[in-house]
Design a protein around this motif. Structure first.
Motif, mmCIF file in Angstrom:
data_model
loop_
_atom_site.group_PDB
_atom_site.id
_atom_site.type_symbol
_atom_site.label_atom_id
_atom_site.label_comp_id
_atom_site.label_asym_id
_atom_site.label_seq_id
_atom_site.Cartn_x
_atom_site.Cartn_y
_atom_site.Cartn_z
ATOM 1 N N TYR A 15 -2.320 -21.774 15.590
ATOM 2 C CA TYR A 15 -3.101 -20.585 14.717
ATOM 3 C C TYR A 15 -2.468 -19.617 14.097
ATOM 4 N N LEU A 16 -1.395 -18.878 14.840
ATOM 5 C CA LEU A 16 -0.378 -17.708 14.483
ATOM 6 C C LEU A 16 0.506 -18.426 13.421
ATOM 7 N N LEU A 17 0.794 -19.502 13.484
ATOM 8 C CA LEU A 17 1.619 -20.072 12.178
ATOM 9 C C LEU A 17 0.980 -20.641 11.090
ATOM 10 N N GLU A 18 -0.127 -20.858 11.430
ATOM 11 C CA GLU A 18 -1.164 -21.003 9.956
ATOM 12 C C GLU A 18 -1.467 -19.668 9.317
ATOM 13 N N GLN A 19 -1.694 -18.516 10.110
ATOM 14 C CA GLN A 19 -1.888 -17.063 9.511
ATOM 15 C C GLN A 19 -0.710 -16.761 8.953
ATOM 16 N N ARG A 20 0.765 -16.939 9.230
ATOM 17 C CA ARG A 20 1.697 -16.850 8.724
ATOM 18 C C ARG A 20 1.937 -17.436 7.455
ATOM 19 N N ARG A 21 1.599 -18.494 7.336
ATOM 20 C CA ARG A 21 1.607 -19.341 6.187
ATOM 21 C C ARG A 21 0.621 -18.699 5.092
ATOM 22 N N HIS A 22 -0.696 -18.350 5.642
ATOM 23 C CA HIS A 22 -1.733 -17.779 4.833
ATOM 24 C C HIS A 22 -1.293 -16.515 4.061
ATOM 25 N N ILE A 23 -0.711 -15.594 5.053
ATOM 26 C CA ILE A 23 -0.132 -14.270 4.521
ATOM 27 C C ILE A 23 1.086 -14.392 3.490
ATOM 28 N N LYS A 24 1.875 -15.594 3.662
ATOM 29 C CA LYS A 24 2.577 -15.744 2.553
ATOM 30 C C LYS A 24 2.098 -16.047 1.213
ATOM 31 N N PHE A 25 1.186 -16.928 1.329
ATOM 32 C CA PHE A 25 0.315 -17.524 0.329
ATOM 33 C C PHE A 25 -0.213 -16.509 -0.352
ATOM 34 N N LEU A 26 -0.990 -15.652 0.162
ATOM 35 C CA LEU A 26 -1.548 -14.363 -0.455
ATOM 36 C C LEU A 26 -0.605 -13.376 -1.048
ATOM 37 N N GLU A 27 0.622 -13.277 -0.567
ATOM 38 C CA GLU A 27 1.323 -12.235 -0.899
ATOM 39 C C GLU A 27 1.993 -12.931 -2.438
ATOM 40 N N LYS A 28 2.428 -14.226 -2.309
ATOM 41 C CA LYS A 28 2.581 -14.969 -3.619
ATOM 42 C C LYS A 28 1.766 -14.625 -4.609
ATOM 43 N N VAL A 29 0.232 -14.920 -4.411
ATOM 44 C CA VAL A 29 -0.718 -14.994 -5.147
ATOM 45 C C VAL A 29 -0.991 -13.415 -5.819
ATOM 46 N N ASN A 30 -0.668 -12.339 -5.097
ATOM 47 C CA ASN A 30 -0.612 -11.133 -5.510
ATOM 48 C C ASN A 30 0.260 -10.665 -6.379
ATOM 49 N N PHE A 31 1.695 -11.148 -6.162
ATOM 50 C CA PHE A 31 2.548 -11.125 -6.869
ATOM 51 C C PHE A 31 2.459 -11.561 -8.160
ATOM 52 N N ASN A 32 1.669 -12.756 -8.243
ATOM 53 C CA ASN A 32 1.645 -13.489 -9.841
ATOM 54 C C ASN A 32 0.527 -12.648 -10.458
ATOM 55 N N GLN A 33 -0.486 -12.233 -9.822
ATOM 56 C CA GLN A 33 -1.507 -11.381 -10.374
ATOM 57 C C GLN A 33 -0.874 -9.865 -11.067
ATOM 58 N N GLU A 34 0.044 -9.277 -10.160
ATOM 59 C CA GLU A 34 0.498 -8.141 -10.555
ATOM 60 C C GLU A 34 1.447 -8.214 -11.830
ATOM 61 N N THR A 35 2.140 -9.408 -11.954
ATOM 62 C CA THR A 35 3.014 -9.907 -12.946
ATOM 63 C C THR A 35 2.110 -10.069 -14.210
ATOM 64 N N ARG A 36 1.067 -10.840 -13.906
ATOM 65 C CA ARG A 36 0.271 -11.119 -14.900
ATOM 66 C C ARG A 36 -0.659 -9.882 -15.629
ATOM 67 N N HIS A 37 -0.829 -8.711 -14.731
ATOM 68 C CA HIS A 37 -1.342 -7.536 -15.449
ATOM 69 C C HIS A 37 -0.037 -6.892 -16.231
ATOM 70 N N ILE A 38 0.991 -7.170 -15.681
ATOM 71 C CA ILE A 38 2.048 -6.326 -16.234
ATOM 72 C C ILE A 38 2.114 -6.972 -17.767
ATOM 73 N N MET A 39 2.097 -8.148 -17.605
ATOM 74 C CA MET A 39 2.374 -9.046 -18.975
ATOM 75 C C MET A 39 1.324 -8.795 -19.875
ATOM 76 N N THR A 40 0.085 -8.655 -19.513
ATOM 77 C CA THR A 40 -1.255 -8.403 -20.246
ATOM 78 C C THR A 40 -0.869 -7.157 -20.996
#
Length: 114
Positions: A15-40
């Motif tokens: 469960y802890l390993l899955e949560q770490r993987r999910h946190i990394k995924f959410l950080e990557k999604v957040n980074f991509n959204q911020e980049t998209r907002h900057i480009m827009t």
């Protein structure tokens, strides 16, 4: 009993390993959204600059944008003072455009290194 404790322990580790993987995924999604907002935001700035350049061109050639939208294509020769003011305003806008472009490129480069 030991087997049950071992199963619970392994379940918690999984469960802890899955949560770490999910946190990394959410950080990557957040980074991509911020980049998209900057480009827009930058694309919106570029479009506004392009519109300003078109208005400058029309005014330099002696046409009024508001009159053209009404259907009046009469050309009025601008006086030298107005032309000088237009060129000064255009140079100021070009300077702002260049600095915003450099700021955008720098921000993207910094985001790529993170």
């Amino acid at each position: 009993m030991k087997i049950a404790i071992m199963m619970v322990f392994l379940g918690l580790i999984g469960y802890l390993l899955e949560q770490r993987r999910h946190i990394k995924f959410l950080e990557k999604v957040n980074f991509n959204q911020e980049t998209r907002h900057i480009m827009t935001d930058h694309e919106i700035f570029l479009l506004k600059h392009q519109i300003g350049t078109y208005v400058f061109s029309l005014e330099t050639l002696g046409y009024d944008r508001d009159e053209i939208s009404k259907g009046n294509y009469t050309k009025h020769e601008p006086n030298p003072e107005k032309l000088q003011a237009l060129y000064a305003e255009f140079e100021r806008n070009e300077s702002i455009y260049r600095s915003k472009n450099i700021q955008f490129e720098t921000e993207l480069e910094l985001r790529e290194t993170n």
